[in-house]
Design a protein around this motif. Sequence first.
Motif, PDB file in Angstrom:
ATOM      1  N   MET A 121       0.840  -1.175   0.000  1.00 37.78           N
ATOM      2  CA  MET A 121       0.000   0.000   0.000  1.00 37.78           C
ATOM      3  C   MET A 121       0.890   1.245   0.000  1.00 37.78           C
ATOM      4  N   ILE A 122       0.471   2.278  -0.766  1.00 40.60           N
ATOM      5  CA  ILE A 122       1.228   3.526  -0.808  1.00 40.60           C
ATOM      6  C   ILE A 122       0.785   4.403   0.371  1.00 40.60           C
ATOM      7  N   GLN A 123       1.740   4.859   1.167  1.00 38.02           N
ATOM      8  CA  GLN A 123       1.401   5.618   2.386  1.00 38.02           C
ATOM      9  C   GLN A 123       0.501   6.823   2.104  1.00 38.02           C
ATOM     10  N   SER A 124       0.783   7.555   1.018  1.00 38.14           N
ATOM     11  CA  SER A 124       0.017   8.785   0.759  1.00 38.14           C
ATOM     12  C   SER A 124      -1.442   8.503   0.400  1.00 38.14           C
ATOM     13  N   THR A 125      -1.790   7.249   0.108  1.00 39.52           N
ATOM     14  CA  THR A 125      -3.186   6.930  -0.211  1.00 39.52           C
ATOM     15  C   THR A 125      -3.975   6.483   1.029  1.00 39.52           C
ATOM     16  N   ILE A 126      -3.271   6.218   2.124  1.00 40.54           N
ATOM     17  CA  ILE A 126      -3.940   5.678   3.317  1.00 40.54           C
ATOM     18  C   ILE A 126      -4.891   6.687   3.981  1.00 40.54           C
ATOM     19  N   PRO A 127      -4.483   7.971   4.172  1.00 42.16           N
ATOM     20  CA  PRO A 127      -5.386   8.907   4.870  1.00 42.16           C
ATOM     21  C   PRO A 127      -6.775   8.983   4.251  1.00 42.16           C
ATOM     22  N   GLY A 128      -6.867   9.038   2.925  1.00 41.25           N
ATOM     23  CA  GLY A 128      -8.170   9.105   2.255  1.00 41.25           C
ATOM     24  C   GLY A 128      -8.991   7.851   2.488  1.00 41.25           C
ATOM     25  N   LYS A 129      -8.315   6.695   2.549  1.00 44.64           N
ATOM     26  CA  LYS A 129      -9.043   5.434   2.713  1.00 44.64           C
ATOM     27  C   LYS A 129      -9.629   5.271   4.106  1.00 44.64           C
TER      28      LYS A 129
ATOM     29  N   LEU B  23       5.770  -3.775  13.413  1.00 48.45           N
ATOM     30  CA  LEU B  23       4.529  -4.309  12.842  1.00 48.45           C
ATOM     31  C   LEU B  23       4.414  -4.042  11.346  1.00 48.45           C
ATOM     32  N   ILE B  24       5.145  -3.041  10.842  1.00 45.05           N
ATOM     33  CA  ILE B  24       5.141  -2.769   9.405  1.00 45.05           C
ATOM     34  C   ILE B  24       6.569  -2.495   8.936  1.00 45.05           C
ATOM     35  N   GLU B  25       6.730  -2.548   7.610  1.00 40.27           N
ATOM     36  CA  GLU B  25       8.004  -2.165   6.994  1.00 40.27           C
ATOM     37  C   GLU B  25       7.683  -1.115   5.949  1.00 40.27           C
ATOM     38  N   ARG B  26       8.518  -0.069   5.841  1.00 38.37           N
ATOM     39  CA  ARG B  26       8.289   0.978   4.843  1.00 38.37           C
ATOM     40  C   ARG B  26       9.509   1.120   3.936  1.00 38.37           C
ATOM     41  N   THR B  27       9.239   1.259   2.652  1.00 36.33           N
ATOM     42  CA  THR B  27      10.294   1.443   1.666  1.00 36.33           C
ATOM     43  C   THR B  27      10.037   2.757   0.938  1.00 36.33           C
ATOM     44  N   PRO B  28      11.015   3.689   0.893  1.00 37.87           N
ATOM     45  CA  PRO B  28      10.807   4.958   0.187  1.00 37.87           C
ATOM     46  C   PRO B  28      10.496   4.728  -1.293  1.00 37.87           C
ATOM     47  N   THR B  29       9.586   5.532  -1.832  1.00 40.99           N
ATOM     48  CA  THR B  29       9.241   5.449  -3.251  1.00 40.99           C
ATOM     49  C   THR B  29       8.694   6.804  -3.714  1.00 40.99           C
ATOM     50  N   MET B  30       8.449   6.946  -5.021  1.00 40.83           N
ATOM     51  CA  MET B  30       7.821   8.137  -5.583  1.00 40.83           C
ATOM     52  C   MET B  30       6.417   7.734  -6.047  1.00 40.83           C
ATOM     53  N   TYR B  31       5.425   8.600  -5.775  1.00 42.60           N
ATOM     54  CA  TYR B  31       4.050   8.333  -6.207  1.00 42.60           C
ATOM     55  C   TYR B  31       3.430   9.672  -6.562  1.00 42.60           C
ATOM     56  N   ASN B  32       2.899   9.807  -7.748  1.00 36.62           N
ATOM     57  CA  ASN B  32       2.385  11.101  -8.237  1.00 36.62           C
ATOM     58  C   ASN B  32       3.429  12.212  -8.073  1.00 36.62           C
ATOM     59  N   LYS B  33       4.664  11.889  -8.423  1.00 33.34           N
ATOM     60  CA  LYS B  33       5.802  12.832  -8.377  1.00 33.34           C
ATOM     61  C   LYS B  33       6.121  13.327  -6.957  1.00 33.34           C
ATOM     62  N   ARG B  34       5.675  12.576  -5.937  1.00 33.59           N
ATOM     63  CA  ARG B  34       5.969  12.983  -4.556  1.00 33.59           C
ATOM     64  C   ARG B  34       6.606  11.812  -3.809  1.00 33.59           C
ATOM     65  N   LYS B  35       7.487  12.182  -2.854  1.00 28.45           N
ATOM     66  CA  LYS B  35       8.108  11.143  -2.027  1.00 28.45           C
ATOM     67  C   LYS B  35       7.082  10.570  -1.060  1.00 28.45           C
ATOM     68  N   THR B  36       7.046   9.277  -0.966  1.00 22.77           N
ATOM     69  CA  THR B  36       6.170   8.605  -0.003  1.00 22.77           C
ATOM     70  C   THR B  36       6.796   7.246   0.312  1.00 22.77           C
ATOM     71  N   TYR B  37       6.030   6.347   0.837  1.00 22.44           N
ATOM     72  CA  TYR B  37       6.551   5.015   1.182  1.00 22.44           C
ATOM     73  C   TYR B  37       5.604   3.920   0.691  1.00 22.44           C
ATOM     74  N   ILE B  38       6.195   2.782   0.389  1.00 22.95           N
ATOM     75  CA  ILE B  38       5.400   1.567   0.217  1.00 22.95           C
ATOM     76  C   ILE B  38       5.325   0.948   1.610  1.00 22.95           C
ATOM     77  N   VAL B  39       4.111   0.710   2.086  1.00 23.12           N
ATOM     78  CA  VAL B  39       3.917   0.184   3.437  1.00 23.12           C
ATOM     79  C   VAL B  39       3.487  -1.276   3.343  1.00 23.12           C
TER      80      VAL B  39
END
Length: 117
Positions: A1-9, A29-45
């Motif tokens: 899951m992309i971190q920046s999409t979680i708040p809306g969900k 309990l989770i692992e996060r990997t830095p990534t780019m999504y919609n040209k912004r820095k976020t994480y894969i959770v």
Amino acid sequence: MIQSTIPGKIKLSSKLVSKVLNKLEKMGLIERTPTMYNKRKTYIVKPNVETATKVLREIGEDFISLEDVIKEIINIPCVKCPQTERCYEGGFYDPAFCPLLGEYIENKINNYNKNSQ
Ligand code: SF4
């Protein structure tokens, strides 16, 4: 899951979601990997399924999805509590005497007992 999409969900602010995910990561309990999504820095959770499942089973819940894990963990009062860093056994804030934590655990026990009958 992309971190920046979680708040809306789950209809929570990005700031709170970020704070909660930081704590979940520290708890293993989770692992996060830095990534780019919609040209912004976020994480894969990703959930640490083994640890999350163990914790949820201990509190009487079954692991279903990362979203469910996050929702469940957000409900634990200590995750959002501003006193987390100052709360310890024998301290001014002590989990053994915390009414919020006591009420949460009591509800969990009651739900567990209802579901296991
Ligand atoms: S036990 Fe109570 S005071 Fe301590 S971190 Fe949890 S909610 Fe906060």
